[in-house]
Enzyme design. Structure first.
Site, PDB file in Angstrom:
ATOM      1  CG  HIS A  63       3.873   1.213  -2.869  1.00  0.00           C
ATOM      2  ND1 HIS A  63       2.584   1.705  -2.828  1.00  0.00           N
ATOM      3  CD2 HIS A  63       4.672   2.294  -3.029  1.00  0.00           C
ATOM      4  CE1 HIS A  63       2.621   3.027  -2.962  1.00  0.00           C
ATOM      5  NE2 HIS A  63       3.873   3.399  -3.090  1.00  0.00           N
ATOM      6  CG  ASP A 110      -0.153   0.052  -2.015  1.00  0.00           C
ATOM      7  OD1 ASP A 110       0.678  -0.464  -1.232  1.00  0.00           O
ATOM      8  OD2 ASP A 110       0.082   1.072  -2.679  1.00  0.00           O
ATOM      9  CB  SER A 200       2.930   6.029  -1.168  1.00  0.00           C
ATOM     10  OG  SER A 200       3.209   5.975  -2.530  1.00  0.00           O
TER      11      SER A 200
END
Length: 246
Positions: A63, A110, A200
């Site tokens: 993402h 992800d 992330s």
């Protein structure tokens, strides 16, 4: 970047976003002690963490590349990302390789590989050898650039925090179908120590071994004690990683 699901948790935030990045309750890492950790940047602004896993591949969250961030640069050798340190190397991405199941299940898959343009002379993180269960209550650590408290100011230097892992069934009870016990792990929420928005793709180490990658946390408050923080379990994706980096 926010991806919205109309379900029990209407707003699950992927932990992305320049000035909202960070580590809560940690300490500054010894400068340049982790040159193989990457700052992924868009227009020279930090967006996500990442890790060098071979001479020319970086592992991060899928993402991190979205409609507003349509390209990324990889910065290695950084400690203070607001300065042009001599140790820093800015590398262009040649190819973005998202897990093919990401479009249908953005939480469970992800994960993304970045093929970079240069053959790098950095040392790199060693991947797990096989897909094995990780016990609860193990002491782990994660590092990233940014915020030292929810809603606070981002730090320009690399910070690190120690965390303990949680039982998978407890994470499943809290996050319901958003948590996949085979492909995810999670850490205890004590309200004091956490990763936060913007980290992330940052690597999680347990007993000095690479185990996970920061994925998502509770919206608005990454220290919220009711919900554990979630990481992708890297060993669960070994066949896909090895197939792509050959």
């Amino acid at each position: 970047y926010i991806k919205t699901y109309f379900c029990m948790f209407p707003h699950i935030f992927f932990i992305n976003g320049g000035l909202e990045s960070g580590i809560v309750g940690g300490k500054e890492v010894k400068p340049h002690s982790r040159p193989n950790m990457a700052s992924l940047q868009y227009r020279r602004q930090h967006k996500c963490g990442g890790m060098l896993i071979s001479d020319d591949y970086v592992l991060t969250s899928a993402h991190c590349l979205d409609k507003t961030t349509n390209f990324l640069e990889v910065v290695l050798g950084a400690h203070n990302i607001s300065q042009n340190e001599d140790s820093q190397q800015i590398i262009q991405v040649d190819k973005y390789i998202r897990n093919p199941k990401y479009e249908n299940d953005g939480l469970t898959y992800d994960i993304m590989l970045l093929k970079v343009l240069l053959v790098l002379k950095w040392s790199f993180f060693w991947l797990p050898k096989n897909n094995e269960d990780i016990p609860a209550h193990v002491e782990c650590s994660i590092a990233g650039w940014g915020m030292k408290k929810p809603g606070g100011r981002a730090s320009d230097v690399l910070w690190e925090v120690s965390l303990k892992l949680q039982f998978s069934f407890e994470c499943k009870n809290k996050w319901k179908h958003h948590f996949n016990s085979e492909k995810m792990i999670c850490s205890v929420s004590d309200g004091k120590r956490a990763f936060c928005q913007g980290d992330s793709g940052s690597p999680l180490f347990c007993d000095s071994e690479l185990k996970g990658m920061a994925a998502y946390t509770y919206p608005y408050d990454c220290t919220y004690k009711k919900y554990p923080e979630v990481y992708m379990k890297i060993s669960a994706f070994l066949p896909w990683i090895k197939k792509n980096i050959k």
